[in-house]
Design an enzyme around this catalytic site. Structure first.
Site, short mmCIF file in Angstrom:
data_model
loop_
_atom_site.label_atom_id
_atom_site.label_comp_id
_atom_site.label_asym_id
_atom_site.label_seq_id
_atom_site.Cartn_x
_atom_site.Cartn_y
_atom_site.Cartn_z
N GLU A 66 0.79 -1.23 0.00
CA GLU A 66 0.00 0.00 0.00
C GLU A 66 0.82 1.28 0.00
OE1 GLU A 66 -3.22 0.17 -0.39
OE2 GLU A 66 -3.49 -2.00 -0.37
N SER A 93 -56.69 -10.60 38.54
CA SER A 93 -56.59 -10.44 40.00
C SER A 93 -55.21 -10.08 40.51
CB SER A 93 -57.05 -11.74 40.69
OG SER A 93 -58.42 -11.96 40.46
#
Length: 682
Positions: free
Chosen positions: A90, A361
């Site tokens: 690179e 309930s």
């Protein structure tokens, strides 16, 4: 001739003037760019990384990849081979230039002009890093200008090793892998510092064209690129010919990654964590995924496994009924386990936090908590029989008990809660005023559309399992200010704390005396001594329980609930059909209780035995469950019940005498003699 020279001199002077002006403009522009770069300061070197989730004990439970995998490793933790291979392929002059390789740029321009096309690029590692960090990859002059400025700033404020490390941690290697550590794990299932020469040369070739040079996409292209890089490394003197040859011939063993559809551990819990983290950090899902956060959660893996396994064992595999569960540690507010459904891959809808159903309930403990503040005690009696209530608008409301059973006589509040008597509940709600129950629910952290009507006492409000279990945790630990949470701490990738849980600074509005009295009455659903005209609602699982728990079940036509707690854990379970289909099978109504019992028992196996502690001002006395009066030695059933000091029952039970409680043999002994004579005389 003189005029011609004069014209030529004139153009030369203009050219020189224009050139000088252009040079001055360039110099000014360069000065401004340098000044801007200097003023802007050092750009951040951080980049997107995977977010990692940890359980309560510090174990990694998931790495949130999204579609990308990212890690950050120091240069010292990267194989020298990958560093040499990357520099060779690179940017061979990386350590010699100041961010821009002018010779390389010039050579690339000439080559592109000769070929009348762009056949070679000249971006340095610094420029590529700048693009990876801050910019898109569009080919515009604006982008290139920004890239140059960022590259300049990187070179001004960071040394070469820092830039190279940043580049290697951000470059794209295909398949969602960003950075050399992610690529090493993805392709070879090893860390970046473990890469061989052959593996390093293979990976170094991929960024030039991830789709073209990936060995998973085109192994021939990848091998050719690898050999080119090895040859370049040999030419640069990094390796000798023998190493190059051996590396080129080495047969690489690739790791075949498994793409998971859903997390292996607690997927619904992890979704809840993600929602909480996004709210705490004020970020979106994509930012969370790639933010590199370390999220420390409250998940207790053993408890989570117990919850999931129990749901799987108790529910018929062929049934379409759904289930959801949550376990909270009331002392801290930490959510230990959460399952929003039976199968995450089939449905990721979280029925703990997102579904709202009629609670039945399970609402009654909050009604009786409020009643205790209005003169009621656990032994306050009301008649349980079919009753019609005339409402303010002229309508008549006639609630009924489950399966039509009634005591047809006075029962105590403790019995009413244990037996889940609806008549007692509605009478209490009408006496207090429905607005009182709504306000009480809000005190316990429940909000939303709550109808202040008589039927609210029977759970006609639609609420979430999360909200209900959260409210129960306040009954378990009324002195604590904690709220349920899934996250204890969030740090960035460098260990800096971004968020840490702290209890909210709210004034506690829950009365500890009433909360304890309510919680103690809730143990009655498992106590056969409170049986009256029907079995207590927890009798089907009472035999499974090895320690005292407070609990309440709830049943509607479409929902089955069971929520309860010890001082250490609160567990809420819901079962029902997503489409609101009616539950018709008795066995399906039992699922929630069986799951709850399993979770509570197995989660407490390694915990110290503990019970609810009565707060100051509350005392316990033994009472007769049937009459609600203080028990005598002659009462068949005696139960320890608690009262506020000034509300202890004063009267003793007179319905049970010495004579009726004697053993039959004792009675036989007194027959005959003077006793028979007295009976004959009188």
């Amino acid at each position: 001739m003189k005029k011609w020279f004069h014209r030529q001199n004139k153009w030369i002077r203009r050219g020189l003037l224009l050139g000088s002006f252009s040079i001055a403009l360039i110099a000014i522009a360069m000065t401004l760019i340098l000044l801007y770069a200097l003023i802007s300061g050092p750009p951040s070197l951080t980049t997107e990384q995977n977010t990692i989730y940890y359980s309560q004990d510090g174990s990694v439970i998931e790495e949130d990849f999204g579609s990308k995998r990212r890690y950050w490793v120091d240069l010292d933790d990267i194989s020298p081979y990958i560093i040499q291979a990357t520099l060779t392929s690179e940017d061979q002059h990386f350590y010699d230039h100041s961010g821009f390789d002018m010779k390389r740029i010039g050579a690339a321009v000439l080559k592109n002009i000769r070929n009348l096309a762009k056949v070679e690029g000249a971006s340095t590692i610094t420029q590529q890093y700048a693009r990876n960090l801050y910019l898109s990859h569009e080919k515009t002059w604006v982008r290139k200008t920004k890239e140059a400025i960022y590259a300049l700033r990187l070179e001004m404020f960071y040394d070469k090793d820092e830039i190279l490390a940043g580049y290697l941690n951000t470059i794209y290697y295909g398949h969602g892998a960003y950075g050399i550590e992610a690529a090493s794990r993805y392709f070879f299932d090893k860390h970046a510092n473990e890469l061989s020469l052959s593996e390093a040369a293979m990976l170094a070739g991929i960024p030039k064209g991830p789709s073209y040079y990936s060995p998973f996409n085109n192994e021939e292209n990848a091998n050719d690129r690898q050999k080119q890089i090895l040859a370049s490394m040999e030419a640069a003197g990094h390796i000798d010919a023998s190493k190059s040859t051996l590396a080129a011939q080495e047969k690489l063993e690739y790791h075949e990654p498994n793409e998971e559809v859903a997390p292996d551990i607690a997927p619904y819990f992890q979704d809840a964590v993600a929602v909480e983290a996004m709210n705490r950090l004020d970020i979106d899902r994509e930012q969370l995924t790639v933010g590199g956060y370390h999220i420390h959660t409250t998940l207790d893996i053993p408890t989570q496994k117990v919850l999931e396994k129990s749901m799987e064992q108790h529910i018929d595999k062929n049934s379409e009924i759904q289930a959801a569960g949550i376990v909270i540690q009331p002392e801290t507010g930490s959510i230990q386990a959460l399952a929003g459904g039976r199968d995450y891959e089939e449905s990721s809808f979280n029925r703990v936090t997102q579904a709202k159903r009629m609670v039945g309930s399970t609402i009654k403990p909050f009604l009786y908590y409020e009643a205790l503040g209005s003169g009621f005690t656990p032994t306050t009696q009301l008649v349980s029989k079919p009753t019609k209530f005339e409402l303010g608008n002229g309508e008549v409301y006639a609630p009924s008990n489950f399966d039509g059973y009634y005591a047809n006589e006075p029962i105590t509040m403790a019995q009413a809660l244990a037996l889940s008597d609806n008549i007692y509940a509605v009478k209490t709600n009408v006496y207090l005023g429905p607005d009182r129950l709504k306000e009480t629910l809000e005190k316990f952290g429940i909000s939303g559309k709550i109808p202040a009507v008589p039927s609210l006492a029977l759970g006609t409000a639609t609420l979430s399992l999360y909200d209900m279990t959260k409210a129960y945790s306040k009954l378990a630990r009324p002195e604590e200010e904690n709220v349920p949470h899934t996250i204890t701490k969030i740090t960035d990738s460098h260990g800096n704390t971004l968020y840490e849980y702290e209890p909210p600074d709210n004034e506690n509005m829950i009365d500890p005396k009433r909360a304890f009295l309510t919680a103690h009455m809730m143990t009655g659903m498992f106590d056969s001594s409170l049986d009256g005209y029907m079995r207590v609602t927890g009798s089907s699982i009472a035999g499974k329980l090895s320690r005292p728990y407070s609990g309440k079940s709830g049943t509607t036509n479409t929902d089955s609930w069971m929520i309860g707690f010890s001082p250490d854990l609160v567990t809420g379970i819901w079962t029902g059909y997503d489409q609101g289909k009616q539950i018709t099978r008795t066995s399906e109504l039992q699922y929630s209780k069986d799951i709850w019992a399993d979770v509570m028992e197995q989660s407490h196996q390694d915990r110290t035995f503990s019970t609810l502690k009565a707060p100051e001002g509350v005392v316990g006395v033994y009472v007769d469950p049937a009459t609600g009066l203080r028990a005598t030695p002659y009462c068949d059933a005696q139960r320890l019940m608690y009262f506020e000091e000034d509300k202890i029952p004063e009267s003793f039970c007179t319905e049970h005498t010495f004579e009726e409680n004697r053993h039959p043999r004792e009675k036989e002994k007194n027959k005959g003699g003077w006793k028979d004579l007295l009976d004959w005389l009188f």
